[in-house]
Design a protein around this motif. Structure first.
Motif, PDB file in Angstrom:
ATOM      1  N   VAL A  78      -6.067  24.884  18.207  1.00 32.86           N
ATOM      2  CA  VAL A  78      -6.520  23.772  17.368  1.00 32.86           C
ATOM      3  C   VAL A  78      -5.288  23.133  16.745  1.00 32.86           C
ATOM      4  O   VAL A  78      -4.418  23.828  16.203  1.00 32.86           O
ATOM      5  CB  VAL A  78      -7.499  24.250  16.261  1.00 32.86           C
ATOM      6  CG1 VAL A  78      -7.915  23.092  15.372  1.00 32.86           C
ATOM      7  CG2 VAL A  78      -8.729  24.923  16.879  1.00 32.86           C
ATOM      8  N   GLU A  79      -5.222  21.822  16.859  1.00 34.30           N
ATOM      9  CA  GLU A  79      -4.077  21.078  16.316  1.00 34.30           C
ATOM     10  C   GLU A  79      -4.095  21.110  14.785  1.00 34.30           C
ATOM     11  O   GLU A  79      -5.130  20.881  14.161  1.00 34.30           O
ATOM     12  CB  GLU A  79      -4.115  19.619  16.786  1.00 34.30           C
ATOM     13  CG  GLU A  79      -4.088  19.434  18.296  1.00 34.30           C
ATOM     14  CD  GLU A  79      -2.733  19.730  18.904  1.00 34.30           C
ATOM     15  OE1 GLU A  79      -1.719  19.509  18.200  1.00 34.30           O
ATOM     16  OE2 GLU A  79      -2.694  20.182  20.058  1.00 34.30           O
ATOM     17  N   LYS A  80      -2.939  21.361  14.180  1.00 34.04           N
ATOM     18  CA  LYS A  80      -2.837  21.373  12.714  1.00 34.04           C
ATOM     19  C   LYS A  80      -3.117  19.989  12.129  1.00 34.04           C
ATOM     20  O   LYS A  80      -3.639  19.881  11.019  1.00 34.04           O
ATOM     21  CB  LYS A  80      -1.456  21.867  12.282  1.00 34.04           C
ATOM     22  CG  LYS A  80      -1.279  23.361  12.474  1.00 34.04           C
ATOM     23  CD  LYS A  80       0.061  23.828  11.947  1.00 34.04           C
ATOM     24  CE  LYS A  80       0.154  25.336  12.001  1.00 34.04           C
ATOM     25  NZ  LYS A  80       1.455  25.841  11.522  1.00 34.04           N
ATOM     26  N   ASP A  81      -2.756  18.925  12.883  1.00 30.20           N
ATOM     27  CA  ASP A  81      -3.042  17.564  12.406  1.00 30.20           C
ATOM     28  C   ASP A  81      -4.546  17.363  12.226  1.00 30.20           C
ATOM     29  O   ASP A  81      -4.986  16.769  11.244  1.00 30.20           O
ATOM     30  CB  ASP A  81      -2.509  16.522  13.403  1.00 30.20           C
ATOM     31  CG  ASP A  81      -1.005  16.342  13.283  1.00 30.20           C
ATOM     32  OD1 ASP A  81      -0.423  16.843  12.301  1.00 30.20           O
ATOM     33  OD2 ASP A  81      -0.406  15.709  14.174  1.00 30.20           O
ATOM     34  N   TRP A  82      -5.344  17.867  13.172  1.00 34.39           N
ATOM     35  CA  TRP A  82      -6.808  17.741  13.076  1.00 34.39           C
ATOM     36  C   TRP A  82      -7.315  18.508  11.858  1.00 34.39           C
ATOM     37  O   TRP A  82      -8.184  18.022  11.131  1.00 34.39           O
ATOM     38  CB  TRP A  82      -7.476  18.258  14.353  1.00 34.39           C
ATOM     39  CG  TRP A  82      -8.967  18.203  14.286  1.00 34.39           C
ATOM     40  CD1 TRP A  82      -9.761  17.120  14.539  1.00 34.39           C
ATOM     41  CD2 TRP A  82      -9.863  19.267  13.924  1.00 34.39           C
ATOM     42  NE1 TRP A  82     -11.107  17.444  14.351  1.00 34.39           N
ATOM     43  CE2 TRP A  82     -11.186  18.756  13.976  1.00 34.39           C
ATOM     44  CE3 TRP A  82      -9.675  20.591  13.557  1.00 34.39           C
ATOM     45  CZ2 TRP A  82     -12.297  19.532  13.678  1.00 34.39           C
ATOM     46  CZ3 TRP A  82     -10.794  21.374  13.258  1.00 34.39           C
ATOM     47  CH2 TRP A  82     -12.083  20.833  13.316  1.00 34.39           C
ATOM     48  N   ILE A  83      -6.756  19.683  11.616  1.00 34.22           N
ATOM     49  CA  ILE A  83      -7.174  20.507  10.472  1.00 34.22           C
ATOM     50  C   ILE A  83      -6.919  19.762   9.167  1.00 34.22           C
ATOM     51  O   ILE A  83      -7.804  19.678   8.309  1.00 34.22           O
ATOM     52  CB  ILE A  83      -6.442  21.868  10.487  1.00 34.22           C
ATOM     53  CG1 ILE A  83      -6.914  22.700  11.691  1.00 34.22           C
ATOM     54  CG2 ILE A  83      -6.668  22.630   9.183  1.00 34.22           C
ATOM     55  CD1 ILE A  83      -6.101  23.965  11.940  1.00 34.22           C
ATOM     56  N   SER A  84      -5.715  19.193   9.006  1.00 32.94           N
ATOM     57  CA  SER A  84      -5.397  18.509   7.748  1.00 32.94           C
ATOM     58  C   SER A  84      -6.139  17.182   7.609  1.00 32.94           C
ATOM     59  O   SER A  84      -6.629  16.852   6.529  1.00 32.94           O
ATOM     60  CB  SER A  84      -3.890  18.307   7.609  1.00 32.94           C
ATOM     61  OG  SER A  84      -3.404  17.495   8.655  1.00 32.94           O
ATOM     62  N   GLN A  85      -6.260  16.417   8.701  1.00 32.11           N
ATOM     63  CA  GLN A  85      -6.945  15.117   8.637  1.00 32.11           C
ATOM     64  C   GLN A  85      -8.426  15.265   8.295  1.00 32.11           C
ATOM     65  O   GLN A  85      -9.013  14.376   7.678  1.00 32.11           O
ATOM     66  CB  GLN A  85      -6.795  14.368   9.965  1.00 32.11           C
ATOM     67  CG  GLN A  85      -5.405  13.815  10.198  1.00 32.11           C
ATOM     68  CD  GLN A  85      -5.172  13.389  11.639  1.00 32.11           C
ATOM     69  OE1 GLN A  85      -6.091  13.348  12.448  1.00 32.11           O
ATOM     70  NE2 GLN A  85      -3.929  13.079  11.962  1.00 32.11           N
ATOM     71  N   ASN A  86      -9.029  16.380   8.676  1.00 26.43           N
ATOM     72  CA  ASN A  86     -10.459  16.602   8.424  1.00 26.43           C
ATOM     73  C   ASN A  86     -10.723  17.557   7.267  1.00 26.43           C
ATOM     74  O   ASN A  86     -11.859  17.962   7.047  1.00 26.43           O
ATOM     75  CB  ASN A  86     -11.140  17.115   9.697  1.00 26.43           C
ATOM     76  CG  ASN A  86     -11.198  16.058  10.768  1.00 26.43           C
ATOM     77  OD1 ASN A  86     -12.041  15.178  10.742  1.00 26.43           O
ATOM     78  ND2 ASN A  86     -10.260  16.116  11.711  1.00 26.43           N
ATOM     79  N   SER A  87      -9.667  17.943   6.528  1.00 28.45           N
ATOM     80  CA  SER A  87      -9.784  18.867   5.383  1.00 28.45           C
ATOM     81  C   SER A  87     -10.549  20.134   5.772  1.00 28.45           C
ATOM     82  O   SER A  87     -11.498  20.539   5.111  1.00 28.45           O
ATOM     83  CB  SER A  87     -10.479  18.183   4.208  1.00 28.45           C
ATOM     84  OG  SER A  87      -9.765  17.054   3.799  1.00 28.45           O
TER      85      SER A  87
END
Length: 194
Positions: A78-87
């Motif tokens: 799972v991309e870290k960018d997706w994790i942060s962008q979606n909280s």
């Protein structure tokens, strides 16, 4: 052969899937496994997977049945960018498997490793199907809601006594000014030390 484990590595940017291990119960031959990234939940599935979906995957098989499979270990990223962008709370990320009874079952999912861009997970499944990688959002703090009756009582009280509060504030300011003036005057009248 029966009780053997076959490993598959997958290296593609499109799929979150990075590898699989399939442990078989019986002898099987000419097995074919196809993994596909889906743009959304297939329309034939009735319900949505819980939480926020990172990716839907469909893994289909040929020349092997679920009865031949003892366990499937699925590796995914799972991309870290997706994790942060979606909280997303990264500890809630899990792989869900769609079952025939129109139910998404959460699979035992473990964080394996991470680098600067991705977090790698591993999940254990009893078979192959449609899967969803999901994660729950970090809860935001919500101010407690004041019941309507209490709200109106507070507004009535403020409205009823606001002029009194204004007088108290003005009186306090005048008192401070007068006391300050008297103190300064008194201080000025005191004899200077020798």
């Amino acid at each position: 052969t029966a009780k053997s484990v076959s490993n598959f590595s997958i290296d593609t940017e499109e799929l979150a899937l990075t590898g699989m291990k399939i442990k078989v119960i019986n002898n099987v031959t000419n097995v074919q496994i196809t993994a596909t990234k889906l743009d959304a939940r297939p329309s034939r599935l009735v319900s949505d997977a819980p939480n926020t979906v990172n990716q839907h995957l469909e893994i289909i098989k040929a020349n092997i049945s679920d009865a031949d499979i003892e366990q499937v270990t699925i590796d995914f990223k799972v991309e870290k960018d997706w994790i942060s962008q979606n909280s997303i709370n990264e500890s809630t990320i899990a792989l869900y498997r769609y079952e025939a009874n129109d139910q998404w079952n959460k699979l035992e999912t473990t964080k394996v490793s991470e680098d600067s861009k991705t977090i790698n997970y591993q999940a254990i499944s009893p078979g192959l199907s449609v899967f969803a990688i999901t994660g729950a959002k970090i809860p935001t703090e919500v101010a407690p809601e004041i019941p309507e009756g209490i709200q109106s009582a507070i507004i009535t009280t403020i409205t009823k006594y606001s002029w009194k509060m204004g007088l108290i504030i003005i009186g306090s300011i005048i008192a401070v000014v007068v006391l300050g003036y008297l103190f300064r005057s008194k201080k000025l009248l005191l004899p200077k030390p020798a």
